[in-house]
Design an enzyme around this catalytic site. Structure first.
Site, PDB file in Angstrom:
ATOM      1  CG  ASN A  21     -33.539  12.877   7.808  1.00 40.96           C
ATOM      2  OD1 ASN A  21     -34.164  13.930   7.844  1.00 40.96           O
ATOM      3  ND2 ASN A  21     -32.288  12.781   8.234  1.00 40.96           N
ATOM      4  CD  GLU A  61     -30.286  -3.521  11.130  1.00 36.12           C
ATOM      5  OE1 GLU A  61     -29.243  -3.258  10.496  1.00 36.12           O
ATOM      6  OE2 GLU A  61     -30.955  -2.648  11.678  1.00 36.12           O
ATOM      7  CG  ASP A  62     -27.257  -2.200   6.320  1.00 35.82           C
ATOM      8  OD1 ASP A  62     -28.043  -1.877   7.240  1.00 35.82           O
ATOM      9  OD2 ASP A  62     -26.492  -1.394   5.761  1.00 35.82           O
ATOM     10  NE  ARG A  72     -29.252  13.565  12.176  1.00 36.54           N
ATOM     11  CZ  ARG A  72     -30.429  14.192  12.191  1.00 36.54           C
ATOM     12  NH1 ARG A  72     -30.515  15.415  12.672  1.00 36.54           N
ATOM     13  NH2 ARG A  72     -31.523  13.611  11.722  1.00 36.54           N
ATOM     14  CE  LYS A 119     -22.416   1.413   4.395  1.00 34.87           C
ATOM     15  NZ  LYS A 119     -22.061   0.407   3.401  1.00 34.87           N
ATOM     16  N   GLY A 120     -25.606   2.341  10.392  1.00 32.01           N
ATOM     17  CA  GLY A 120     -26.452   1.877  11.498  1.00 32.01           C
ATOM     18  C   GLY A 120     -26.259   2.650  12.791  1.00 32.01           C
ATOM     19  CE  LYS A 134     -31.979  -0.334  13.955  1.00 30.49           C
ATOM     20  NZ  LYS A 134     -31.989  -0.295  12.496  1.00 30.49           N
ATOM     21  CB  THR A 173     -29.720   6.704   2.572  1.00 26.28           C
ATOM     22  OG1 THR A 173     -29.866   5.644   3.496  1.00 26.28           O
ATOM     23  CG2 THR A 173     -31.046   7.059   1.950  1.00 26.28           C
ATOM     24  CG  ASP A 194     -31.639  -0.820   8.798  1.00 23.81           C
ATOM     25  OD1 ASP A 194     -31.896   0.203   9.451  1.00 23.81           O
ATOM     26  OD2 ASP A 194     -30.616  -0.930   8.081  1.00 23.81           O
ATOM     27  CG  LEU A 195     -34.942   3.592   5.166  1.00 28.37           C
ATOM     28  CD1 LEU A 195     -35.980   3.016   4.214  1.00 28.37           C
ATOM     29  CD2 LEU A 195     -35.422   4.960   5.672  1.00 28.37           C
ATOM     30  CG  ASP A 196     -30.492   4.763   6.144  1.00 32.43           C
ATOM     31  OD1 ASP A 196     -31.081   5.250   5.179  1.00 32.43           O
ATOM     32  OD2 ASP A 196     -30.481   5.292   7.269  1.00 32.43           O
ATOM     33  CB  SER A 226     -35.057   3.248  10.241  1.00 33.09           C
ATOM     34  OG  SER A 226     -34.072   4.215   9.944  1.00 33.09           O
ATOM     35  CB  ALA A 227     -30.973   4.565  13.792  1.00 31.47           C
ATOM     36  CB  SER A 228     -33.012   7.436   9.570  1.00 34.05           C
ATOM     37  OG  SER A 228     -33.127   8.696   8.937  1.00 34.05           O
TER      38      SER A 228
HETATM   39  C1  G6P Z   1     -29.222   4.944   9.963  1.00 31.29           C
HETATM   40  C2  G6P Z   1     -27.960   5.038   9.117  1.00 31.29           C
HETATM   41  C3  G6P Z   1     -26.902   5.863   9.826  1.00 31.29           C
HETATM   42  C4  G6P Z   1     -27.465   7.204  10.271  1.00 31.29           C
HETATM   43  C5  G6P Z   1     -28.683   6.982  11.168  1.00 31.29           C
HETATM   44  C6  G6P Z   1     -29.328   8.298  11.596  1.00 31.29           C
HETATM   45  O1  G6P Z   1     -28.979   4.063  11.017  1.00 31.29           O
HETATM   46  O2  G6P Z   1     -27.447   3.768   8.805  1.00 31.29           O
HETATM   47  O3  G6P Z   1     -25.809   6.053   8.968  1.00 31.29           O
HETATM   48  O4  G6P Z   1     -26.508   7.960  10.945  1.00 31.29           O
HETATM   49  O5  G6P Z   1     -29.642   6.210  10.464  1.00 31.29           O
HETATM   50  O6  G6P Z   1     -29.878   8.927  10.474  1.00 31.29           O
HETATM   51  P1  G6P Z   1     -30.414  10.416  10.432  1.00 31.29           P
HETATM   52  O7  G6P Z   1     -31.140  10.495   9.107  1.00 31.29           O
HETATM   53  O8  G6P Z   1     -31.356  10.580  11.585  1.00 31.29           O
HETATM   54  O9  G6P Z   1     -29.250  11.325  10.531  1.00 31.29           O
HETATM   55 MG    MG Z   2     -28.824  -0.045   7.851  1.00 28.86          MG
END
Ligand code: G6P
Ligand code: MG
Length: 215
Positions: free
Chosen positions: A119, A170-171, A50, A46-47, A146, A18, A10-12, A115-117
């Site tokens: 970004n 994973e956190d 968006r 967290k996790g 997730k 972040t 996982d990233l964040d 990662s779910a992000s």
């Molecule tokens: C991760 C973070 C979340 C965040 C999600 C989406 O899972 O832990 O806090 O909302 O990514 O990130 P994004 O950069 O796409 O808004």
């Molecule tokens: Mg995380």
């Protein structure tokens, strides 16, 4: 004992912190909407994706918005968030991450991001760690959030390793559940009372090494 052939990160909260930037951007949005948003509230995001994060934020502020309004302010939050992450520097990589990546690579173990992000690539580029990853699965190439196992199953497939030979780092509780639903090993990063479903927990990747990557 299982020989691990791939590590999925996982990233964040695992490779980089972040959460503090997400917090600042969500807080700015909450303040603009006329309510406060605390660091404790931020723990709930967290996790979480968006749009789901925005729904939780609106619940906290007791606000109801139309779908179009939600999309517009989620985009606004993301612009603010990106102002922070586009200024990140490689010294923001969490302790031990690069040393551990190197150890894994030297041992022939594949490395993937899960990662779910949306970004994630921006962050990996700013931190100058893109080259460590054999595959990147993030919010731009997944459909289900997730605790659905999709992100990790796609990661295993991309590096050509069976799920049973993968370990996830994973956190977030939803992330640990996703790893377990994918039939993978899981190392929790953080509080073992929250991440109780992980195989074991460590405080951070600085506590990991090759020996501990055996199950
Ligand atoms: C991760 C973070 C979340 C965040 C999600 C989406 O899972 O832990 O806090 O909302 O990514 O990130 P994004 O950069 O796409 O808004
Ligand atoms: Mg995380």
């Amino acid at each position: 004992m299982t020989k691990i052939k791939a590590c999925l990160f996982d990233l964040d909260g695992v490779v980089v912190d972040t959460a503090k930037y997400h917090y600042l951007a969500w807080k700015r949005l909450a303040n603009e909407l006329g309510f406060d948003f605390t660091e404790d509230d931020n723990e709930r995001l967290k996790g979480v994706s968006r749009m789901r994060s925005l729904e939780i934020l609106l619940e906290i502020g007791d606000k109801t918005l139309s779908n179009d309004e939600k999309l517009a302010i989620a985009e606004k939050k993301n612009v603010w968030y990106r102002e922070y992450i586009t200024k990140m520097e490689p010294d923001e990589i969490l302790p031990g991450a690069v040393e551990y990546f190197k150890e894994l690579k030297d041992a022939g173990i594949k490395i993937a991001l899960g990662s779910a992000s949306k970004n994630a690539v921006t962050i990996l580029e700013r931190l100058k760690i893109m080259h460590w990853f054999d595959a990147i699965i993030d919010g731009t190439n997944t459909q289900k959030a997730k605790p659905d196992p999709e992100v990790f199953l796609l990661g295993a497939k991309a590096v050509g390793v069976d799920a049973s030979e993968c370990v996830v780092f994973e956190d977030a509780e939803a992330g640990v559940e996703a790893a377990k639903a994918a039939n993978m090993k899981c190392v929790g990063i953080g509080d073992e009372r929250i991440l109780a479903k992980a195989d074991f927990c460590v405080a951070g990747l600085h506590e990991m090494n090759l020996k501990k990557t055996e199950f």
